[in-house]
Design an enzyme around this catalytic site. Sequence first.
Site, PDB file in Angstrom:
ATOM      1  N   GLU A   7      35.205  28.379  27.042  1.00 15.22           N
ATOM      2  CA  GLU A   7      35.818  28.439  27.918  1.00 15.22           C
ATOM      3  C   GLU A   7      34.605  27.837  29.701  1.00 15.22           C
ATOM      4  OE1 GLU A   7      36.247  32.145  31.004  1.00 15.22           O
ATOM      5  OE2 GLU A   7      34.942  31.001  32.530  1.00 15.22           O
ATOM      6  N   HIS A  66      43.469  28.501  33.340  1.00 18.65           N
ATOM      7  CA  HIS A  66      43.600  30.103  33.584  1.00 18.65           C
ATOM      8  C   HIS A  66      44.304  29.582  35.520  1.00 18.65           C
ATOM      9  CE1 HIS A  66      39.155  31.419  32.122  1.00 18.65           C
ATOM     10  NE2 HIS A  66      40.471  30.541  31.462  1.00 18.65           N
ATOM     11  N   GLY A  97      42.262  37.501  39.806  1.00 18.58           N
ATOM     12  CA  GLY A  97      41.321  37.168  40.638  1.00 18.58           C
ATOM     13  C   GLY A  97      41.165  38.158  41.142  1.00 18.58           C
ATOM     14  N   ASP A  98      39.194  37.137  41.055  1.00 18.21           N
ATOM     15  CA  ASP A  98      38.450  38.503  42.520  1.00 18.21           C
ATOM     16  C   ASP A  98      38.816  37.500  44.256  1.00 18.21           C
ATOM     17  OD1 ASP A  98      37.426  40.163  40.373  1.00 18.21           O
ATOM     18  OD2 ASP A  98      35.580  38.347  39.930  1.00 18.21           O
ATOM     19  N   ALA A 116      48.155  40.879  37.404  1.00 20.73           N
ATOM     20  CA  ALA A 116      48.363  40.008  36.155  1.00 20.73           C
ATOM     21  C   ALA A 116      49.397  40.158  35.696  1.00 20.73           C
ATOM     22  CB  ALA A 116      47.099  40.205  35.046  1.00 20.73           C
TER      23      ALA A 116
HETATM   24  P1  FAD Z   1      44.812  43.269  36.417  1.00 20.72           P
HETATM   25  O1  FAD Z   1      44.806  43.813  34.704  1.00 20.72           O
HETATM   26  O2  FAD Z   1      46.117  42.538  37.389  1.00 20.72           O
HETATM   27  O3  FAD Z   1      43.725  43.949  36.847  1.00 20.72           O
HETATM   28  C1  FAD Z   1      42.720  44.760  36.857  1.00 20.72           C
HETATM   29  C2  FAD Z   1      41.974  45.998  36.474  1.00 20.72           C
HETATM   30  O4  FAD Z   1      42.097  46.323  38.256  1.00 20.72           O
HETATM   31  C3  FAD Z   1      42.930  46.577  36.161  1.00 20.72           C
HETATM   32  O5  FAD Z   1      42.039  46.971  35.155  1.00 20.72           O
HETATM   33  C4  FAD Z   1      43.507  48.205  37.039  1.00 20.72           C
HETATM   34  O6  FAD Z   1      42.374  48.925  35.836  1.00 20.72           O
HETATM   35  C5  FAD Z   1      43.345  47.422  38.047  1.00 20.72           C
HETATM   36  N1  FAD Z   1      44.332  47.981  39.124  1.00 20.72           N
HETATM   37  C6  FAD Z   1      45.661  46.968  38.808  1.00 20.72           C
HETATM   38  N2  FAD Z   1      46.061  47.250  39.773  1.00 20.72           N
HETATM   39  C7  FAD Z   1      45.994  48.036  40.206  1.00 20.72           C
HETATM   40  C8  FAD Z   1      46.441  48.954  41.148  1.00 20.72           C
HETATM   41  N3  FAD Z   1      47.704  49.046  41.664  1.00 20.72           N
HETATM   42  N4  FAD Z   1      45.891  50.318  41.620  1.00 20.72           N
HETATM   43  C9  FAD Z   1      44.389  50.639  41.271  1.00 20.72           C
HETATM   44  N5  FAD Z   1      43.875  49.646  40.134  1.00 20.72           N
HETATM   45  C10 FAD Z   1      44.526  48.681  39.790  1.00 20.72           C
HETATM   46  N6  FAD Z   1      38.672  34.827  37.606  1.00 20.72           N
HETATM   47  C11 FAD Z   1      39.372  33.877  38.915  1.00 20.72           C
HETATM   48  O7  FAD Z   1      39.328  34.251  40.303  1.00 20.72           O
HETATM   49  N7  FAD Z   1      39.336  32.606  38.198  1.00 20.72           N
HETATM   50  C12 FAD Z   1      39.319  32.539  36.919  1.00 20.72           C
HETATM   51  O8  FAD Z   1      39.418  31.379  36.092  1.00 20.72           O
HETATM   52  C13 FAD Z   1      38.749  34.088  36.276  1.00 20.72           C
HETATM   53  N8  FAD Z   1      38.227  34.172  34.244  1.00 20.72           N
HETATM   54  C14 FAD Z   1      38.400  34.872  33.981  1.00 20.72           C
HETATM   55  C15 FAD Z   1      38.536  35.207  32.512  1.00 20.72           C
HETATM   56  C16 FAD Z   1      38.177  35.934  31.770  1.00 20.72           C
HETATM   57  C17 FAD Z   1      38.368  36.183  30.493  1.00 20.72           C
HETATM   58  C18 FAD Z   1      38.356  37.317  32.392  1.00 20.72           C
HETATM   59  C19 FAD Z   1      37.684  38.537  31.733  1.00 20.72           C
HETATM   60  C20 FAD Z   1      38.070  37.627  33.999  1.00 20.72           C
HETATM   61  C21 FAD Z   1      38.589  36.303  34.422  1.00 20.72           C
HETATM   62  N9  FAD Z   1      38.340  35.900  35.640  1.00 20.72           N
HETATM   63  C22 FAD Z   1      38.572  35.390  36.640  1.00 20.72           C
HETATM   64  C23 FAD Z   1      37.789  37.616  36.429  1.00 20.72           C
HETATM   65  C24 FAD Z   1      38.907  38.333  37.063  1.00 20.72           C
HETATM   66  O9  FAD Z   1      40.358  37.585  37.949  1.00 20.72           O
HETATM   67  C25 FAD Z   1      38.928  39.510  37.817  1.00 20.72           C
HETATM   68  O10 FAD Z   1      38.245  40.478  36.693  1.00 20.72           O
HETATM   69  C26 FAD Z   1      39.995  40.418  38.206  1.00 20.72           C
HETATM   70  O11 FAD Z   1      38.953  41.355  39.045  1.00 20.72           O
HETATM   71  C27 FAD Z   1      40.429  41.153  37.690  1.00 20.72           C
HETATM   72  O12 FAD Z   1      41.278  40.766  36.805  1.00 20.72           O
HETATM   73  P2  FAD Z   1      42.742  40.972  36.176  1.00 20.72           P
HETATM   74  O13 FAD Z   1      43.753  39.632  35.197  1.00 20.72           O
HETATM   75  O14 FAD Z   1      42.198  41.512  35.091  1.00 20.72           O
HETATM   76  O15 FAD Z   1      44.152  41.963  37.148  1.00 20.72           O
END
Ligand code: FAD
Length: 307
Positions: A7, A66, A97-98, A116
């Site tokens: 990455e 990403h 995303g955060d 996601a």
């Molecule tokens: P999701 O799978 O949509 O959900 C995250 C969590 O929220 C889930 O575990 C679930 O328990 C909870 N959740 C989801 N929906 C709900 C709901 N409706 N109510 C209650 N809880 C819910 N961030 C960036 O901005 N840019 C990047 O390039 C980036 N790269 C990354 C690469 C990797 C390998 C990883 C592990 C993370 C990366 N991140 C990045 C961070 C990521 O965007 C965050 O961790 C974000 O908070 C969660 O993303 P996700 O895709 O897992 O979300």
Amino acid sequence: MTTFSFELYPPRNAAAEVALQDSLAHLVASRPEFISVTYGANGSTRGMSLGVLRQLLATDVKPMAHLTCVGSSYAEASRLIREFLDAGVTSFLALRGDPPRGATEADAFLGDLGSASELVQLIHRVQAERSPFSLADVPGFPGAKKVASGEKVTIAVAAFPNGHPRSRSVEQDLDTLLAKEAAGANLAISQLFFHADDYLGFVDRARAAGVTMRILPGIMPVLSPQRLARILQLTDEAEPIALRRALASTDDPEAQRAIGIEHATALGADLLAGGASGLHLYTFNQHAAVLDVLEGVGVLHDSKEHA
Ligand code: FAD
């Protein structure tokens, strides 16, 4: 064959861009399965991310883009996906995303896409619209053609061996991962962690819950106490006490580097021995440490190429 991948994040200024060129050349020469390029909150790095992806497209290494749900309407997200597909990118890491700097989880920071899984579905939809079907040969009937499905895209998603900070239970993390696979994801990449059992136990639970896609462990060599503190702040992971103490046991940066490499190498070896099909390395845009780890684990294709 054991795979490895990296990455990178897009460079933030001209000096970082120059430094990245050197690292990129070394990382590409090691022939990874793919190199993924992160995406900043609110699309802040869109141009830079696409620039690095285009550079990778000119090499033999598959680029993975990403993408996040932050701040986009359906129309904007669809346009962005189409732009990446038009550039030749066919591998994505779909993320929620955060919250951007200054915003919190309580703020409405996402846009039309809420998770996601929804982004995974949208990528498939946009890809299907661009390339709805193609014609393939019929084995045994020269000249005959049949309708084949459209070009396949790789859609990876995030997995959290120690739980996503927002998740309330282990079951919620597993359900979220299952939902991403049901939406069409075909690869998972894990958040970083520090103990092999965190990942191996998580994979066992995910398989028992019905997840079938590959789950790549994401690891990072941590080369200083400052880096460790920063990573813990960004990921909310529990502090690896033995590693923290070892890094704090000396002020010599070279000795600290050796401790970090040794820890990541042992972790990588344990993961492969435990059944992981590959290693995904968070590079911090520096090639030397991750290549040292892969060399130590013994998975580089031909170590002479990286000298
Ligand atoms: P999701 O799978 O949509 O959900 C995250 C969590 O929220 C889930 O575990 C679930 O328990 C909870 N959740 C989801 N929906 C709900 C709901 N409706 N109510 C209650 N809880 C819910 N961030 C960036 O901005 N840019 C990047 O390039 C980036 N790269 C990354 C690469 C990797 C390998 C990883 C592990 C993370 C990366 N991140 C990045 C961070 C990521 O965007 C965050 O961790 C974000 O908070 C969660 O993303 P996700 O895709 O897992 O979300």
